[in-house]
Structures are given as C-alpha cells and as structure tokens.
Design a protein around this motif. Structure first.
Motif, short mmCIF file in Angstrom:
data_model
loop_
_atom_site.label_atom_id
_atom_site.label_comp_id
_atom_site.label_asym_id
_atom_site.label_seq_id
_atom_site.Cartn_x
_atom_site.Cartn_y
_atom_site.Cartn_z
N VAL A 1 74.83 19.05 44.83
CA VAL A 1 75.01 17.59 44.56
C VAL A 1 73.99 17.18 43.72
CG1 VAL A 1 74.80 15.38 45.88
CG2 VAL A 1 76.13 16.97 47.05
N ILE B 1 78.01 11.13 44.70
CA ILE B 1 78.35 12.44 44.20
C ILE B 1 78.16 13.19 45.58
CG2 ILE B 1 77.76 14.79 43.02
CD1 ILE B 1 76.61 13.08 41.07
N LEU C 1 83.40 12.74 43.49
CA LEU C 1 83.02 11.66 42.94
C LEU C 1 83.57 10.42 43.22
CD1 LEU C 1 80.78 11.70 40.50
CD2 LEU C 1 82.63 11.41 38.96
N VAL D 1 82.39 19.26 44.04
CA VAL D 1 82.05 17.95 44.53
C VAL D 1 82.86 16.82 44.51
CG1 VAL D 1 79.41 18.44 43.81
CG2 VAL D 1 81.21 17.51 42.32
N TRP E 1 87.84 13.54 41.70
CA TRP E 1 87.31 12.04 41.56
C TRP E 1 88.49 11.21 42.23
CZ3 TRP E 1 85.03 7.60 40.53
CH2 TRP E 1 85.47 6.71 40.02
N VAL F 1 85.23 19.09 39.82
CA VAL F 1 85.13 18.03 40.67
C VAL F 1 86.33 17.03 41.02
CG1 VAL F 1 84.08 15.62 39.82
CG2 VAL F 1 83.26 17.84 38.89
#
Length: 456
Positions: A436, A426, A364, A362, A257, A255
């Motif tokens: 997602v 997301i 964020l 993904v 960010w 992930v």
C-alpha cells in the motif's frame, strides 16, 4: 534561513543525525511556528514547550539515540502521556494527567522523538469532525472556515500547518484517513495488530487501530518502522517487524478502481479530483480496471461492533456528550443475535475480499465522500443530494474499509476549485501494508500535491 518547520521528517532526521542542525534549533523553529499559527487553527491543545526544549538540549548533548532523534512529535489527546494533560476531549477529564505513556508514545520517545504536546480530538474520538466542549473546534489550515476532519483532526491540521513533522492518531471509522484527506497530508490505517493496541477493556477489538500521520509517505514509513512491532499485551499483535517493500513503482501492479465503493453518493467536487488518481497510476504502468464492488454488508457489521464497543467502554451515560452517548445507547440495545449476525456478515465479506485480492494488488477509492465542510456544522447532513440518516453515514467510504481488516492509506490527490484538499484511498489485502505504501509513494512522487502548503 531554511524553513525547518516544513522540511519532511526524513530530511530533518538526516540533518539532525549529521549535526547540520541541532535538536534545539529544530525545536525552536517548530515552537515559534506553533506560537504564530496554532491560535488560528487550534490543533495543539496542550503544549509543553519548556519540557520539549529541555529534552532537545539533552538530545544534543547525548547524541543520536534512534531514527527519530530530535524530531518534534505531537500525540493525539486520546493517548495517555505521562505528566502531560490528557483529556480524551471530555470535560470529565479536563485536568487529567496520566502517570504513564501509552505504547505508541513510548515507542516514539524511545526512538528519539520529543513530545511537543497533544492534538485535539472530538470527545473519545467520536466522529469525523474535531470539536469538543473542552477545547472547541480545530479549523482546517487551507480554509479556516472548514473542518479539519476527525477524529485525528488536530494531528492532521498540525502537520499541514507545519507545527510538527510527525503526529500519531487512531482510526476506527476513518480517523487517520479522513483528516489526512481534509488537510492534504498522509495517514495510514495499518493492518490491525501492526501497531499494537493495548486495550484494557476490549483486547480483541480490531476495528480501532493506532497509526502514523505525516506530510509525506516516506515519513509515514519512517514512523511506522518505529511504532510497529510485536507486543505480548495485544493478542493479535503481528510478530514480524515492518519492512518497506523492496520494489519501487507500480509497473505491472493490478489496481482496482472504485469511484463510489459500490454506489455510495459522492460529492461531485470530490469525484472530479479522485477521478484523476487511476489515470496517474495507469500512466505509471499499472494495470488499472474499474470494478463494481458490493461492500454493503460492512454497514451493519460496523455499526453493531461499534455500538457494542461504546457500550462496553462508556457505561456511564450521564457524563457523555451527545455523539458518544448516542453510540453507547445504541450499544445497550445490541443483542447476542446482533453480534452473531455481524460476525457472519464480516466473515462473509472477508472471504469474498480474499477472492478479490487474488485478482488485484490494491483498491483505489475516495477517502471521504465530501470535501471539507463548514466548521460550524456538526456533521455532513447531505451528500450529492442524498440525506444522511445520522452523523456517521457520510463516512461510509472510510468505515466500510475498516471492516475489511485491511491496511488503507490516505494520500493527497488534489484540490477542488475552491482550493479544498481531497485525498485518495489506497487499500491493500490484509498484512500488505508495505505494498500500500509503495503505491502511495509512487503516486505522491509524480503528483506532489503534498508540496502545496496552506497560505497561513
């Protein structure tokens, strides 16, 4: 008695399928809720109560015919609905009644959903604040003095207030994500082509997509499974049907960010809420890494393509409101060189993001750069002390993502100290809608922000 109007669509579908409740009972519960609450928020602007009850009675008589059997649904007032007024938020079409349904409406109805009415939208879906000269403004159910967002603001407010369990919407620059964030519900901007858009003027235009809105991620997936799928009327329609990710949870997922998508100003209240999101995924076992992105090429690309589209779609400036007219006027100034530059920028950004997706599953980020703003304000003029040059600029965190050809979900992330909802975005690689929603589902399961309803 159970509060049927706040059960999820998935729960209601199971009760209807097993005949523990009738479609008429479900419809009456929602119509009663609409009668009590809608005058205060102005989310549903055209109601077809008698027709909906008749269809519910027929659904009970004939039995289940699809996964959405007997579920009330409201359609954004940009989508044509046969025999039901469709205004596009424009006084020119204040009494317009189409003779056919748009594809997303047809698919919902074929799956057994029952149309309750139409949800409010700004004129032609222009902008992330739902207000127009036909119906006025839609108010946020969590604070009636605040905006519900837009352009699918009527849909988001209707869901948050328990007026319907499912609603459709569309998204060019954040119109499925921004109102979901503002109203503590879930919205998905699918990969372009996942839910076909059968445009009669711009069949190849990929910035605007139809998609689902609901109160839970599970309901998003239920609805997406119905409205997604190939249609030859769209030249970039995705052939494969939508199937959920068979994996659960986020353990081991990579992930990224980004608290500001590369230096965008973010209201401190929004920043405080969204900063909790990466910690949630980290505790669930994901590998979370803060990243320094540069998506700034999306700014010029988005504005050029958007302006070009508005000039194409709205040639008569005299009948347009100020926001739509401004976009169309900008489009008339677009040159071949502008389009060439936008295409080069978007292509380069797509290639750079393809390399990014090799390292991350993904991304964020905040959905909107601000929490819900006062409903009387036409748009956000300043974010974290930074002046916005026009009514579009405060939504860069959403419309930059639109340029990526990527799926992006808005999921409730918490509330400000004043009790205003804030969503987290997301984002996945193109075509990874299922991943997602897998991440969104895991996030929702442990945070449960969606369970906090407005005190209407």
């Amino acid at each position: 008695m159970r509060q049927l109007h706040y059960l999820s669509a998935t729960e209601l579908a199971a009760l209807l399928r097993t005949r523990q409740v009738s479609a008429v009972e479900v419809m009456r519960a929602h119509l009663e809720r609409i009668e009590r609450v809608n005058p205060r928020i102005n989310a549903i602007v055209t109601l077809v109560a008698e027709r909906a009850l008749e269809e519910a009675a027929r659904a009970d008589a004939h039995g289940p015919k699809g996964p959405l059997h007997g579920l009330p649904v409201a359609h954004k007032d940009l989508f044509d609905t046969a025999g039901i007024r469709t205004t596009y938020g424009s006084p020119v079409y204040a009494h317009h009644v189409p003779d056919r349904d748009d594809l997303i409406v047809r698919r919902l109805r074929a799956a057994g959903a029952i149309t309750v009415g139409k949800t409010n939208t700004p004129e032609y879906g222009t902008g992330s604040h739902t207000v127009n000269d036909v119906f006025g403004a839609t108010r946020n159910p969590y604070d009636l003095g605040r905006s519900a967002g837009g352009s699918s603001g009527g849909a988001a407010a209707a869901l948050a207030a328990g007026l319907v369990p499912l609603a459709d919407g569309s998204d060019m620059g954040g119109s499925l994500r921004n109102p979901a964030s503002f109203c503590n519900v879930a919205g998905l901007r699918p990969t372009p082509g996942r839910v076909p858009d059968l445009s009669g003027k711009a069949a190849w235009y990929t910035l605007s997509v139809p998609g689902p809105m609901a109160r839970t991620v599970g309901d998003l997936e239920l609805m997406l499974g119905v409205v997604a799928g190939f249609d030859a009327g769209s030249p970039y329609s995705i052939a494969a049907p939508y199937t959920p990710d068979p994996e659960e949870g986020v353990r081991g997922l990579r992930v990224a960010w980004s608290p500001d998508l590369g230096g965008l100003p973010v209201d401190p209240r929004t920043a405080e809420v969204t900063a909790q999101a990466p910690r949630v995924l980290l505790e669930l076992g994901a590998d979370v890494e803060a990243v320094d992105l540069d998506l700034s090429d999306a700014e010029d690309a988005f504005r050029v393509y958007r302006a070009w589209y508005y000039a194409l779609a709205h040639p008569d400036l005299d009948v347009l409101g100020p926001n739509t007219r401004w976009n169309a006027e900008q489009g008339r100034r677009v040159t071949g060189a502008d389009l060439a530059r936008a295409e080069v920028l978007r292509t380069g950004l797509y290639r750079r993001m393809a390399a990014f997706w090799d390292d991350y599953d993904v991304l964020l980020a905040p959905v909107s750069q601000v929490p819900p703003f006062p409903v009387e304000e036409p748009y956000v003029a300043e974010v974290a002390g930074v002046a916005m040059p026009d009514y579009l600029a405060w939504m860069r965190s959403a419309y930059w993502v639109s340029v990526l050809h990527a799926p992006a979900a808005s999921v409730p992330a918490g509330f400000t100290a004043e009790g205003l909802p804030v969503g987290v975005q997301i984002i996945g690689r193109p075509f990874a809608d299922a991943r997602v929603l897998r991440v969104a589902r895991a996030f929702e399961a442990v945070t449960a922000h969606h369970a906090r309803h407005p005190s209407l």
